[in-house]
Design an enzyme around this catalytic site. Structure first.
Site, PDB file in Angstrom:
ATOM      1  N   ALA A 268       0.841  -1.187   0.000  1.00  0.00           N
ATOM      2  CA  ALA A 268       0.000   0.000   0.000  1.00  0.00           C
ATOM      3  C   ALA A 268       0.883   1.246   0.000  1.00  0.00           C
ATOM      4  O   ALA A 268       2.089   1.143   0.214  1.00  0.00           O
ATOM      5  CB  ALA A 268      -0.904   0.018   1.232  1.00  0.00           C
ATOM      6  N   MET A 269       0.256   2.396  -0.209  1.00  0.00           N
ATOM      7  CA  MET A 269       1.026   3.632  -0.351  1.00  0.00           C
ATOM      8  C   MET A 269       0.331   4.794   0.350  1.00  0.00           C
ATOM      9  O   MET A 269      -0.862   5.005   0.186  1.00  0.00           O
ATOM     10  CB  MET A 269       1.205   3.909  -1.857  1.00  0.00           C
ATOM     11  CG  MET A 269       1.962   5.164  -2.160  1.00  0.00           C
ATOM     12  SD  MET A 269       3.675   5.063  -1.535  1.00  0.00           S
ATOM     13  CE  MET A 269       3.948   6.783  -1.127  1.00  0.00           C
ATOM     14  N   GLU A 270       1.139   5.564   1.088  1.00  0.00           N
ATOM     15  CA  GLU A 270       0.621   6.566   2.021  1.00  0.00           C
ATOM     16  C   GLU A 270       0.376   7.949   1.421  1.00  0.00           C
ATOM     17  O   GLU A 270       0.455   8.948   2.134  1.00  0.00           O
ATOM     18  CB  GLU A 270       1.619   6.704   3.176  1.00  0.00           C
ATOM     19  CG  GLU A 270       2.962   7.379   2.816  1.00  0.00           C
ATOM     20  CD  GLU A 270       4.102   6.420   2.512  1.00  0.00           C
ATOM     21  OE1 GLU A 270       3.809   5.273   2.116  1.00  0.00           O
ATOM     22  OE2 GLU A 270       5.270   6.820   2.652  1.00  0.00           O
ATOM     23  N   ASN A 271       0.057   8.072   0.121  1.00  0.00           N
ATOM     24  CA  ASN A 271      -0.179   9.380  -0.486  1.00  0.00           C
ATOM     25  C   ASN A 271      -1.060  10.251   0.415  1.00  0.00           C
ATOM     26  O   ASN A 271      -2.050   9.783   0.962  1.00  0.00           O
ATOM     27  CB  ASN A 271      -0.889   9.209  -1.830  1.00  0.00           C
ATOM     28  CG  ASN A 271      -0.323   8.056  -2.626  1.00  0.00           C
ATOM     29  OD1 ASN A 271       0.829   8.096  -3.014  1.00  0.00           O
ATOM     30  ND2 ASN A 271      -1.117   7.023  -2.814  1.00  0.00           N
ATOM     31  N   HIS A 303      -0.400   1.180   9.364  1.00  0.00           N
ATOM     32  CA  HIS A 303       0.898   1.635   8.862  1.00  0.00           C
ATOM     33  C   HIS A 303       0.735   2.846   7.938  1.00  0.00           C
ATOM     34  O   HIS A 303       1.382   3.877   8.142  1.00  0.00           O
ATOM     35  CB  HIS A 303       1.587   0.480   8.138  1.00  0.00           C
ATOM     36  CG  HIS A 303       2.913   0.818   7.554  1.00  0.00           C
ATOM     37  ND1 HIS A 303       4.096   0.574   8.210  1.00  0.00           N
ATOM     38  CD2 HIS A 303       3.264   1.387   6.376  1.00  0.00           C
ATOM     39  CE1 HIS A 303       5.105   0.976   7.469  1.00  0.00           C
ATOM     40  NE2 HIS A 303       4.624   1.478   6.337  1.00  0.00           N
ATOM     41  N   GLU A 304      -0.129   2.713   6.952  1.00  0.00           N
ATOM     42  CA  GLU A 304      -0.281   3.813   5.988  1.00  0.00           C
ATOM     43  C   GLU A 304      -0.880   5.037   6.660  1.00  0.00           C
ATOM     44  O   GLU A 304      -0.473   6.163   6.393  1.00  0.00           O
ATOM     45  CB  GLU A 304      -1.132   3.383   4.791  1.00  0.00           C
ATOM     46  CG  GLU A 304      -0.630   2.142   4.048  1.00  0.00           C
ATOM     47  CD  GLU A 304       0.836   2.173   3.665  1.00  0.00           C
ATOM     48  OE1 GLU A 304       1.366   3.278   3.410  1.00  0.00           O
ATOM     49  OE2 GLU A 304       1.462   1.089   3.622  1.00  0.00           O
ATOM     50  N   HIS A 307       1.702   6.930   8.601  1.00  0.00           N
ATOM     51  CA  HIS A 307       2.597   7.712   7.740  1.00  0.00           C
ATOM     52  C   HIS A 307       2.135   9.170   7.599  1.00  0.00           C
ATOM     53  O   HIS A 307       2.927  10.032   7.243  1.00  0.00           O
ATOM     54  CB  HIS A 307       2.645   7.106   6.330  1.00  0.00           C
ATOM     55  CG  HIS A 307       3.741   6.110   6.099  1.00  0.00           C
ATOM     56  ND1 HIS A 307       5.040   6.305   6.515  1.00  0.00           N
ATOM     57  CD2 HIS A 307       3.744   4.916   5.438  1.00  0.00           C
ATOM     58  CE1 HIS A 307       5.779   5.265   6.137  1.00  0.00           C
ATOM     59  NE2 HIS A 307       5.023   4.402   5.489  1.00  0.00           N
ATOM     60  N   GLU A 326      10.104   4.737   7.249  1.00  0.00           N
ATOM     61  CA  GLU A 326       9.634   3.346   7.240  1.00  0.00           C
ATOM     62  C   GLU A 326       9.914   2.616   8.556  1.00  0.00           C
ATOM     63  O   GLU A 326       9.033   1.976   9.108  1.00  0.00           O
ATOM     64  CB  GLU A 326      10.216   2.584   6.047  1.00  0.00           C
ATOM     65  CG  GLU A 326       9.733   3.092   4.680  1.00  0.00           C
ATOM     66  CD  GLU A 326       8.211   3.123   4.520  1.00  0.00           C
ATOM     67  OE1 GLU A 326       7.499   2.506   5.346  1.00  0.00           O
ATOM     68  OE2 GLU A 326       7.726   3.773   3.576  1.00  0.00           O
TER      69      GLU A 326
HETATM   70  N1  TRP Z   1       5.823   3.655   1.163  1.00  0.00           N
HETATM   71  C1  TRP Z   1       5.060   2.441   1.042  1.00  0.00           C
HETATM   72  C2  TRP Z   1       4.884   1.901   2.444  1.00  0.00           C
HETATM   73  O1  TRP Z   1       5.730   1.293   3.012  1.00  0.00           O
HETATM   74  C3  TRP Z   1       5.650   1.376   0.205  1.00  0.00           C
HETATM   75  C4  TRP Z   1       6.050   1.644  -1.210  1.00  0.00           C
HETATM   76  C5  TRP Z   1       7.230   2.096  -1.646  1.00  0.00           C
HETATM   77  C6  TRP Z   1       5.358   1.275  -2.352  1.00  0.00           C
HETATM   78  N2  TRP Z   1       7.298   2.035  -3.002  1.00  0.00           N
HETATM   79  C7  TRP Z   1       6.178   1.516  -3.444  1.00  0.00           C
HETATM   80  C8  TRP Z   1       4.108   0.749  -2.543  1.00  0.00           C
HETATM   81  C9  TRP Z   1       5.779   1.207  -4.741  1.00  0.00           C
HETATM   82  C10 TRP Z   1       3.718   0.453  -3.837  1.00  0.00           C
HETATM   83  C11 TRP Z   1       4.549   0.655  -4.929  1.00  0.00           C
HETATM   84  O2  TRP Z   1       3.948   2.137   3.093  1.00  0.00           O
HETATM   85 ZN    ZN Z   2       5.638   2.498   4.912  1.00  0.00          ZN
END
Ligand code: TRP
Ligand code: ZN
Length: 880
Positions: A268-271, A303-304, A307, A326
């Protein structure tokens, strides 16, 4: 796709940009293969920038269309635009506005970085360097800008248009098109940008923050899957509350959105304000998700969300500082789970993960410091070392400073660096300043790679009532670091007396001790404990207070005593593990010599006591009964390893133990039966786990009636946890009815991609030389697709990392298969290809035959022309 070999980037070369970007206006005209992106950047030269210094923006595979400077078209000789960069040769010496138009192809984007499509939904992934695949930019984390994003497309195809921040405007364009404008007031680096467009459904809820602000919560998902999002929403609300209570952190926008997509490179990604998730970490209902899935969703959501403060409000100065966000955020999500569930169970689970992933990484050719000093491809540094060992360093800080000191340091960090891009040094300085503690020595944990071995031995002096403990530490050489320095190692300890209680200690000499933590700082230290009434048994590294390998010189009896009496639950578990490990390494040696491994009745009895101890929670008992994994044994043996022998020895141990304790396991199995409706809570999950372990030991013993029992468990299962546990027992113990169960499962879950992933995984893990052919056949099954990372991980990833027998086939066919897949995948999705290739990370520890076979395959990959930077970086480090 860039196929350049990638130059080496160095931490020591860091310097700030010559230009700042204050605001960004993005305008997306969405189109499946030709999405037009108009970016307007407000730039300012830094005070000390020499007038006219060229502005070089990053790009990656971009198609340039046009550019203007302060509203006027740029002359042809004023700039250079290539797919990989945009250079403005002589920028003004005052603030200026640069507008650049690019065109991108989301449908053709198989790397899933930048703007891509997942089942038709447009979405983005920008961390770490994906934004440059959308538009030219200073695509680095220390350039913080305020974003306004306008998304436009056909209303019928993309009714939902999302980006970071709050929606500020929307409307219709012509007859069938519409747009939405989003504004994010918080300055952020480009890697936190996100946009989503599609025909999605959502569930919504609200959260009132501690200060009384109301926040809209939404989870967007493919239509028809809304009912499977409620656990994720529940987890989100609990995470938001927890961050307020435990860290004093409130959410800061009016809306928080999560989007679940099915094609995603990672979890997942924390945008900012718009987290994007692999749907594996959102979707759950009792019939398709296991207890493990529910727990995974809860912790990834947390986690997200966490962030938002550790990552978004305070970000990283450069990618070398990745562990700043992280490691810290993993620590925070681990603490959340510990508070929500069971602290000892969570700690044991996390240490198992650390040992299974980070320790082998640290012991092989891919070893690197938690804060690396060079990289060729940053994507390859989203590793267990940066994440999990990074979290362990934060935990050591908390151990050294105590709860209040740690919280004071965190408060200062949030206060001092809010809105900034920070470094590890900044982070540590906050703890030092807030508590008046010198912590410079902690920097070494970030800089030095490799897992330290701590050796302990004790001496009892009855005449003087004192106990002498000699502790030494040694870190083996790792790539680029042949000499190692002693680290500050916090060792939480107790001296356990004959009655099983911790003893009173009058005085300690030879180490700094605060409370129950002693700090080992030298290569060797002799520590004397005075005023003891009897010989103590030291319980060291309680709660796994440092990420080290502890080697105890004392014997088996002391371990058996600790297993029975230590008041630290982690160390009781650990005593069982190390007793089993001693046995398993010896048994592996026996198998290699063609001998029968011996059973270990004392150990069985000790484990039986744990298994039946009703005062212990079932989840803990389930963990205590789990033997060290094959990869644990692999690492313990260390050199000339034969994975097939390990597997055989471990199977023999399980069979002996299952037979010896059959009545215990049978009565556990019966007594834990449960016909209440499924709930994902930790207590009932623990009971299911213990029951499954009992069933599996009975199966390992090969008792006649057990196949019927397992089949019945499968057929009568009313939730995925029980169903999958039974399937695993049938398949992994080679029971003939496994095949019928696989067929029945495929009928039940046809078309449900996530449920079918489990089906692929289970088959890929069957410990047999024939599994490779099975995996090959499954690649043609409709449940598999080489274009989807979840499918690749489920089938091929599971085979390479979860099947020691199949992958490490003595003839090298497993290695050949994996290398071929990596090369095929590399041109489509280099990030996932490079990760798969990393399953070779322990190849140098293999016995000579397999080692040679692995080398041949690595060399075959290395010789391939046109490799991505991702894969070429991994293979070259692996061979160097
Ligand atoms: N920052 C994200 C997390 O740890 C992980 C992440 C880094 C990511 N690069 C990515 C997710 C590329 C998807 C694709 O929470
Ligand atoms: Zn993370």
């Amino acid at each position: 796709m860039k196929t350049q070999t990638g130059q080496t980037i160095r931490l020591e070369d860091y310097h700030p940009t010559d230009y700042l970007i204050d605001t960004v206006h993005l305008d997306f005209q969405l189109d499946p293969s030709r999405t037009r992106v108009l970016a307007t950047l407000a730039l300012t030269p830094r005070q000390d920038t020499i007038a006219g210094t060229p502005l070089v923006l990053d790009g990656d595979a971009l198609t340039f269309v046009a550019a203007t400077l302060d509203g006027a078209p740029l002359a042809d000789d004023a700039f250079v635009a290539t797919p990989d960069s945009f250079t403005l040769k002589r920028p003004p010496a005052k603030p200026f506005e640069l507008t650049i138009e690019t065109v991108v192809d989301p449908t053709g984007n198989s790397a899933l970085m930048g703007l891509f499509r997942s089942n038709g939904t447009y979405c983005t992934q920008c961390e770490p360097e994906g934004f440059r695949r959308i538009t030219y930019f200073l695509d680095r984390p220390d350039v913080l800008a305020v974003y306004t994003t306008r998304l436009e497309g056909p209303r019928a195809e993309v009714p939902v248009l999302l980006s970071n921040g709050n929606p500020i405007e929307s409307g219709t364009v012509g007859g069938d098109r519409h747009f939405v404008v989003w504004h994010d007031p918080y300055p952020k680096p480009s890697y936190l940008f996100a946009a989503v467009a599609g025909d999605l459904a959502h569930i919504s809820d609200t959260f009132v923050t501690a200060s009384g602000r109301k926040v809209d919560l939404r989870i967007y998902v493919e239509k028809g899957k809304e009912d499977r999002c409620h656990w994720a929403m529940d987890s989100l609300k609990r995470s938001m509350r927890w961050d307020e209570v435990r860290f004093g952190r409130e959410y800061d926008l009016d809306i928080f959105m999560i989007v679940a997509v099915s094609d995603f490179n990672m979890g997942a990604m924390e945008n900012k304000g718009l987290n994007i998730f692999n749907d594996k970490y959102i979707l759950a209902d009792p019939s398709t998700a296991t207890d493990t899935d529910y727990a995974g969703i809860e912790s990834v959501i947390a986690h997200e969300y966490f962030h938002n403060w550790t990552g978004d409000r305070i970000t990283c100065r450069d990618w070398f500082q990745l562990c700043l966000k992280e490691g810290l955020t993993v620590y925070r999500d681990q603490e959340f789970t510990s508070d929500e569930r069971s602290r000892p169970v969570k700690r044991i689970a996390d240490v198992r993960t650390l040992k299974a992933h980070q320790f082998p990484e640290d012991a092989g050719p891919l070893a690197h410091p938690v804060r690396p000093e060079t990289y060729r491809e940053i994507n390859n540094f989203y590793t267990a070392t940066v994440y999990e060992k990074g979290a362990e360093i934060v935990r050591m800080l908390a151990t050294r400073l105590g709860e209040d000191g740690f919280r004071a340091g965190m408060d200062l960090y949030f206060e001092r660096h809010d809105g900034e891009a920070a470094t590890i040094e900044d982070f540590l300085a906050c703890f030092a300043d807030a508590t008046g503690t010198a912590l410079d020595d902690m920097m070494l944990w970030y800089r030095q790679s490799g897992t330290p071995t701590v050796t302990s031995s004790g001496h009892w002096d009855p005449e003087n009532h004192r106990f002498t403990l000699t502790l030494s530490q040694q870190t083996p050489p790792t790539p680029g670091q042949s000499e190692k320095t002693p680290l500050p190692i916090p060792i939480r300890f107790g001296l356990v007396g004959p009655n099983g209680d911790d003893m009173e200690i009058e005085r300690v000499e030879g180490a700094e001790v605060s409370g129950d933590v002693l700090l080992l700082t030298e290569a060797e230290q002799t520590i004397v404990f005075h005023g003891l009434g009897a010989r103590p048994i030291p319980s060291l590294l309680r709660g796994f207070s440092a990420p080290v390998r502890l080697v105890r010189q004392d014997g088996r009896d002391d371990q058996l005593f600790l297993l029975a009496h230590d008041r630290d639950p982690f160390n009781r578990w650990n005593a069982a593990q190390s007793l089993a490990m001693d046995h398993l390494t010896a048994a592996t040696a026996a198998v290699r010599d063609g001998k029968q491994p011996q059973a270990d009745p004392d150990l069985f009895r000790a484990l039986q006591t744990v298994a039946t101890n009703e005062r212990l929670e079932p989840a803990y008992r389930a963990l205590a009964l789990q033997l060290p994994s094959e990869s644990d044994i692999f690492r313990e043996i260390g050199t000339d390893v034969d994975p097939a022998a390990i597997s055989a020895a471990r199977r023999a141990f399980r069979a002996d133990m299952g037979a010896a304790l059959a009545p215990t396991f049978r009565s556990l199995y019966d007594s834990l039966a449960d016909d209440t409706p499924y709930q994902p809570d930790p207590v009932s999950a623990g009971r299911r786990a213990l029951r499954a372990v009992a069933l599996d030991y009975l199966a390992a013993a090969g008792l006649d009636s057990v196949e019927e029992l397992a089949k019945h468990h499968f057929d009568s299962a009313r939730n995925m946890t029980d169903r999958l546990a039974a399937l695993s027992t049938l398949a992994m113990n080679g029971m003939p009815s496994a095949e019928d169960a696989f067929d029945a499962y495929a009928v039940m879950f046809k078309g449900d991609a996530l449920a079918m992933d489990k089906w692929l995984t289970m088959q890929a893990m069957i410990p047999s030389d024939d599994t490779l052919d099975r995996v090959r056949r499954l690649m043609d099954h409709s449940a598999f697709s080489i274009a989807n990372p979840n499918r690749i991980r489920a089938l091929i990833g599971a085979f390479a990392t979860g099947n020691a027998v199949g992958f490490h086939r003595a003839d090298g066919a497993g290695y050949h298969f994996l290398a071929s897949i990596v090369m095929e995948l590399d041109s489509k999705n280099p990030q996932v290809a490079a990760r798969l290739l990393a399953s070779f990370r322990s190849w140098r520890s293999l016995e000579p035959g397999r080692r040679a076979a692995a080398r041949t395959e690595l060399e075959r990959v290395a010789a391939r022309s046109g490799l991505s930077t991702d894969t070429s970086d991994i293979v070259s480090r692996m061979l160097s």
